[in-house]
Write an enzyme that holds these catalytic residues in place. Structure first.
Site, PDB file in Angstrom:
ATOM      1  N   ARG A  21       0.874  -1.192   0.000  1.00 32.14           N
ATOM      2  CA  ARG A  21       0.000   0.000   0.000  1.00 32.14           C
ATOM      3  C   ARG A  21       0.898   1.224   0.000  1.00 32.14           C
ATOM      4  O   ARG A  21       1.331   1.703   1.032  1.00 32.14           O
ATOM      5  CB  ARG A  21      -0.897   0.011   1.237  1.00 32.14           C
ATOM      6  CG  ARG A  21      -1.772   1.272   1.355  1.00 32.14           C
ATOM      7  CD  ARG A  21      -2.659   1.183   2.579  1.00 32.14           C
ATOM      8  NE  ARG A  21      -3.474   2.376   2.773  1.00 32.14           N
ATOM      9  CZ  ARG A  21      -3.074   3.459   3.461  1.00 32.14           C
ATOM     10  NH1 ARG A  21      -1.842   3.502   3.998  1.00 32.14           N
ATOM     11  NH2 ARG A  21      -3.869   4.502   3.609  1.00 32.14           N
TER      12      ARG A  21
ATOM     13  N   SER B  46     -13.010  -2.625   0.951  1.00 27.55           N
ATOM     14  CA  SER B  46     -13.324  -1.926   2.209  1.00 27.55           C
ATOM     15  C   SER B  46     -14.819  -1.663   2.254  1.00 27.55           C
ATOM     16  O   SER B  46     -15.365  -1.109   1.291  1.00 27.55           O
ATOM     17  CB  SER B  46     -12.608  -0.571   2.253  1.00 27.55           C
ATOM     18  OG  SER B  46     -11.221  -0.720   2.176  1.00 27.55           O
TER      19      SER B  46
ATOM     20  N   LYS C 256      -3.855   6.349   8.404  1.00 26.91           N
ATOM     21  CA  LYS C 256      -4.679   6.720   7.247  1.00 26.91           C
ATOM     22  C   LYS C 256      -5.260   8.115   7.485  1.00 26.91           C
ATOM     23  O   LYS C 256      -6.136   8.306   8.332  1.00 26.91           O
ATOM     24  CB  LYS C 256      -5.798   5.691   7.076  1.00 26.91           C
ATOM     25  CG  LYS C 256      -6.668   5.903   5.842  1.00 26.91           C
ATOM     26  CD  LYS C 256      -7.613   4.725   5.659  1.00 26.91           C
ATOM     27  CE  LYS C 256      -8.749   5.040   4.707  1.00 26.91           C
ATOM     28  NZ  LYS C 256      -8.288   5.580   3.416  1.00 26.91           N
TER      29      LYS C 256
HETATM   30  N1  FQP Z   1      -5.626  -0.817   2.200  1.00 26.20           N
HETATM   31  C1  FQP Z   1      -6.629  -1.335   2.972  1.00 26.20           C
HETATM   32  N2  FQP Z   1      -6.642  -2.663   3.250  1.00 26.20           N
HETATM   33  C2  FQP Z   1      -7.635  -3.147   4.023  1.00 26.20           C
HETATM   34  C3  FQP Z   1      -7.649  -4.614   4.354  1.00 26.20           C
HETATM   35  F1  FQP Z   1      -8.890  -5.111   4.279  1.00 26.20           F
HETATM   36  F2  FQP Z   1      -6.851  -5.290   3.512  1.00 26.20           F
HETATM   37  F3  FQP Z   1      -7.206  -4.758   5.589  1.00 26.20           F
HETATM   38  N3  FQP Z   1      -8.626  -2.387   4.538  1.00 26.20           N
HETATM   39  C4  FQP Z   1      -8.626  -1.050   4.268  1.00 26.20           C
HETATM   40  C5  FQP Z   1      -7.629  -0.499   3.482  1.00 26.20           C
HETATM   41  C6  FQP Z   1      -7.651   0.986   3.207  1.00 26.20           C
HETATM   42  O1  FQP Z   1      -7.260   1.220   1.885  1.00 26.20           O
HETATM   43  P1  FQP Z   1      -7.088   2.718   1.422  1.00 26.20           P
HETATM   44  O2  FQP Z   1      -6.819   2.684  -0.031  1.00 26.20           O
HETATM   45  O3  FQP Z   1      -6.142   3.438   2.292  1.00 26.20           O
HETATM   46  O4  FQP Z   1      -8.486   3.353   1.739  1.00 26.20           O
HETATM   47  P2  FQP Z   1      -9.863   3.056   1.033  1.00 26.20           P
HETATM   48  O5  FQP Z   1     -10.387   1.791   1.662  1.00 26.20           O
HETATM   49  O6  FQP Z   1     -10.674   4.268   1.381  1.00 26.20           O
HETATM   50  O7  FQP Z   1      -9.589   2.907  -0.425  1.00 26.20           O
END
Ligand code: FQP
Ligand code: MG
Length: 220
Positions: free
Chosen positions: A46, A117, A146
């Site tokens: 990420r 998500s 975040k």
């Molecule tokens: N990368 C992630 N992985 C998970 C997981 F389930 F793998 F733990 N849950 C939530 C996120 C958050 O991803 P992000 O791109 O920052 O925010 P959004 O969800 O708003 O796109």
């Protein structure tokens, strides 16, 4: 490759490490090697936030991290960036509600793992329709990682989903540490997703070992 089974995914979600270069104080490849040594069960690249890598540098780091996962039979997923995931032939992707529409992503990635998500029952039913393999639910606890995180929700959503008969594999995310991980599993999650409690731990392997102990301490 066939779609991963629910049971195999529930095992892979137990201690799901998520990281990018901005989450590390030592080289990300060393952080990942130490996290694998501690026993993480899945990894997500990420690369996001202030100072995140882009272009060739991002691709190069992703490839290095993918090789380390491949050498250790750890599933390697990519957050948000579907093009990068396909270029690397990653094992899967994770998307949120503001990313590319899930049904479109499912068409692009075929049988790869698709994590979504979700924050509500409506989002969950839509994600099931779109072919999600697991739900990311959070933020469970307060998170510094975040910047645009939604309000802290505790384990209420996880408990409500299980009470309503949702059997989808679920991983909790947001401020999870070895001290509170068992709460997330007791609420009905199959695993925990962790960034800072691993990537910035004094001892990365020990942090993973303690997280795993906490997760497996719950008899569901
Ligand atoms: N990368 C992630 N992985 C998970 C997981 F389930 F793998 F733990 N849950 C939530 C996120 C958050 O991803 P992000 O791109 O920052 O925010 P959004 O969800 O708003 O796109
Ligand atoms: Mg996203």
């Amino acid at each position: 490759m066939a779609r991963i089974s629910k049971e195999n995914l529930k095992d892979a979600l137990k201690v799901y490490f998520i990281m990018g270069s901005v989450n590390c104080t030592i080289h990300p490849t060393e952080v990942l090697r130490q996290a694998i040594a501690g026993g993480i069960t899945m990894f997500q690249f990420r690369e996001k936030g202030k100072g995140a890598l882009i272009g060739d540098e991002k691709y190069k780091l992703a490839k290095e991290l993918q090789w380390i996962c491949r050498d250790n039979q750890i599933p390697f997923l990519v957050n948000d960036d579907i093009e990068l995931a396909m270029a690397l032939d990653a094992d899967g992707v994770h998307i949120g509600q503001e990313d590319e529409p899930a049904e479109y992503v499912r068409k692009q990635i075929g049988d790869k793992i698709l994590g979504i998500s979700v924050h509500s029952y409506e989002e969950a039913t839509a994600a099931i329709q779109s072919g999600a393999d697991y739900f990311g639910i959070g933020p469970i606890f307060l998170t510094e990682t975040k910047e645009d995180a939604k309000p802290v929700q505790g384990t209420t959503v996880i408990q409500e989903f299980r009470a309503n008969g949702i059997t989808m594999p679920i991983v909790g995310i947001g401020g999870i540490t070895p001290e509170n991980a068992a709460i997330v599993i007791s609420a009905g999650a199959d695993g925990v997703s962790v960034i800072t409690a691993i990537s910035k731990a004094a001892s990365i392997p020990d942090a993973v070992i303690e997280l795993k102990k906490s997760v497996f301490s719950v008899k569901n």
